[in-house]
Design a protein around this motif. Structure first.
Motif, mmCIF file in Angstrom:
data_model
loop_
_atom_site.group_PDB
_atom_site.id
_atom_site.type_symbol
_atom_site.label_atom_id
_atom_site.label_comp_id
_atom_site.label_asym_id
_atom_site.label_seq_id
_atom_site.Cartn_x
_atom_site.Cartn_y
_atom_site.Cartn_z
ATOM 1 N N ASP A 123 -0.139 -23.490 7.866
ATOM 2 C CA ASP A 123 -0.725 -24.507 6.976
ATOM 3 C C ASP A 123 -2.109 -24.091 6.483
ATOM 4 N N ASP A 124 -2.903 -23.450 7.360
ATOM 5 C CA ASP A 124 -4.222 -22.954 6.943
ATOM 6 C C ASP A 124 -4.068 -21.986 5.775
ATOM 7 N N ILE A 125 -3.144 -21.054 5.920
ATOM 8 C CA ILE A 125 -2.960 -20.015 4.899
ATOM 9 C C ILE A 125 -2.352 -20.612 3.634
ATOM 10 N N VAL A 126 -1.407 -21.541 3.794
ATOM 11 C CA VAL A 126 -0.818 -22.193 2.621
ATOM 12 C C VAL A 126 -1.914 -22.919 1.836
ATOM 13 N N MET A 161 0.838 -1.200 0.000
ATOM 14 C CA MET A 161 0.000 0.000 0.000
ATOM 15 C C MET A 161 0.875 1.254 0.000
ATOM 16 N N LEU A 162 1.940 1.239 0.788
ATOM 17 C CA LEU A 162 2.848 2.387 0.830
ATOM 18 C C LEU A 162 3.549 2.586 -0.515
ATOM 19 N N ASN A 163 3.928 1.466 -1.156
ATOM 20 C CA ASN A 163 4.633 1.537 -2.443
ATOM 21 C C ASN A 163 3.685 1.690 -3.634
ATOM 22 N N ARG A 164 2.392 1.603 -3.365
ATOM 23 C CA ARG A 164 1.375 1.641 -4.420
ATOM 24 C C ARG A 164 1.593 0.528 -5.448
ATOM 25 N N ASP A 165 1.965 -0.652 -4.957
ATOM 26 C CA ASP A 165 2.114 -1.840 -5.805
ATOM 27 C C ASP A 165 0.755 -2.515 -5.912
ATOM 28 N N VAL A 166 0.099 -2.339 -7.045
ATOM 29 C CA VAL A 166 -1.284 -2.778 -7.200
ATOM 30 C C VAL A 166 -1.427 -4.305 -7.189
ATOM 31 N N VAL A 167 -0.568 -5.010 -7.919
ATOM 32 C CA VAL A 167 -0.720 -6.466 -8.043
ATOM 33 C C VAL A 167 -0.486 -7.179 -6.707
ATOM 34 N N PRO A 168 0.635 -6.897 -5.999
ATOM 35 C CA PRO A 168 0.806 -7.568 -4.703
ATOM 36 C C PRO A 168 -0.301 -7.205 -3.709
ATOM 37 N N ARG A 169 -0.709 -5.956 -3.701
ATOM 38 C CA ARG A 169 -1.771 -5.531 -2.782
ATOM 39 C C ARG A 169 -3.050 -6.317 -3.064
ATOM 40 N N GLY A 170 -3.416 -6.440 -4.330
ATOM 41 C CA GLY A 170 -4.625 -7.173 -4.691
ATOM 42 C C GLY A 170 -4.529 -8.649 -4.343
ATOM 43 N N ALA A 171 -3.358 -9.248 -4.600
ATOM 44 C CA ALA A 171 -3.172 -10.668 -4.311
ATOM 45 C C ALA A 171 -3.259 -10.936 -2.810
ATOM 46 N N ILE A 172 -2.600 -10.091 -2.009
ATOM 47 C CA ILE A 172 -2.610 -10.288 -0.552
ATOM 48 C C ILE A 172 -4.022 -10.069 -0.006
ATOM 49 N N ARG A 173 -4.708 -9.076 -0.525
ATOM 50 C CA ARG A 173 -6.092 -8.847 -0.088
ATOM 51 C C ARG A 173 -6.974 -10.041 -0.438
ATOM 52 N N GLN A 174 -6.739 -10.644 -1.603
ATOM 53 C CA GLN A 174 -7.522 -11.818 -2.002
ATOM 54 C C GLN A 174 -7.274 -12.983 -1.045
ATOM 55 N N ILE A 175 -6.017 -13.175 -0.660
ATOM 56 C CA ILE A 175 -5.685 -14.235 0.307
ATOM 57 C C ILE A 175 -6.421 -13.980 1.616
ATOM 58 N N MET A 176 -6.342 -12.750 2.106
ATOM 59 C CA MET A 176 -6.965 -12.415 3.392
ATOM 60 C C MET A 176 -8.492 -12.463 3.311
ATOM 61 N N ALA A 177 -9.037 -12.258 2.130
ATOM 62 C CA ALA A 177 -10.493 -12.331 1.961
ATOM 63 C C ALA A 177 -10.996 -13.762 2.142
ATOM 64 N N GLU A 178 -10.106 -14.736 2.041
ATOM 65 C CA GLU A 178 -10.479 -16.140 2.205
ATOM 66 C C GLU A 178 -10.459 -16.578 3.677
ATOM 67 N N PHE A 179 -9.941 -15.758 4.573
ATOM 68 C CA PHE A 179 -9.834 -16.134 5.981
ATOM 69 C C PHE A 179 -11.168 -16.521 6.623
ATOM 70 N N PRO A 180 -12.300 -15.899 6.261
ATOM 71 C CA PRO A 180 -13.562 -16.333 6.877
ATOM 72 C C PRO A 180 -13.915 -17.802 6.616
ATOM 73 N N LYS A 181 -13.240 -18.433 5.680
ATOM 74 C CA LYS A 181 -13.460 -19.869 5.436
ATOM 75 C C LYS A 181 -12.788 -20.717 6.512
#
Length: 164
Positions: A76-79, A31-51
């Motif tokens: 292991d959950d996150i992997v 977010m600080l670096n304004r790197d769109v692709v990594p930010r989106g990918a990490i957010r997508q991973i974290m969006a799966e946590f409610p599972k």
């Protein structure tokens, strides 16, 4: 996106930090670096946590689940989440006849190094006595238990089918 910031992203089991903490730190950095692709990918991973849930029994005796707290979420959950996202991305890329994507490359930075065919063969040779099993495929459980998420089940299955 340049290659310089991408090197800062990623995780491996030898790091002294949990995968969850590394994801949070990398999200902040992206977010600080304004790197769109990594930010989106990490957010997508974290969006799966409610599972990620834990089974519970309510006072009425009814069975239910609750979300895992940050302390209960294991690497292991996150992997497992990341592997699922990577698998679905590969299917999408296959349908589009493409080899790879920035999103898939970011996901793979957070996956542990997969065991090679040679490593799996060596471990089977050293640790599995097929005379203990009715058939070779019954050894699959022991092998997958040892390698965990670092072995591809399809590859292990193929190795067992080819085993002499």
């Amino acid at each position: 996106m340049s290659d310089a910031p991408k090197a800062a992203y990623g995780w491996n089991p030898e790091m002294s930090v949990s995968l969850l903490d590394k994801l949070k730190a990398d999200l902040k950095q992206s977010m600080l670096n304004r790197d769109v692709v990594p930010r989106g990918a990490i957010r997508q991973i974290m969006a799966e946590f409610p599972k990620l849930t834990v089974p519970i029994t309510l006072e009425s005796g009814k069975k239910s689940t609750r979300l895992k707290t940050n302390e209960e979420i294991t690497d292991d959950d996150i992997v497992g989440i990341i592997q699922g996202l990577a698998k679905s991305e590969r299917m999408v890329l296959e349908a589009k006849n493409e080899e790879s994507s920035d999103y898939l490359n970011i996901l793979q930075l957070y996956l542990p190094k997969m065991a090679s065919r040679e490593e799996i063969l060596a471990w089977i040779g050293d640790n599995i006595d097929f005379s203990e099993y009715k058939n070779k495929m019954q050894a699959m459980g022991s092998i997958m238990k040892h390698f965990g998420k670092q072995a591809d089940g399809k590859m292990v299955n193929q190795i067992l089918q080819e085993w002499e």
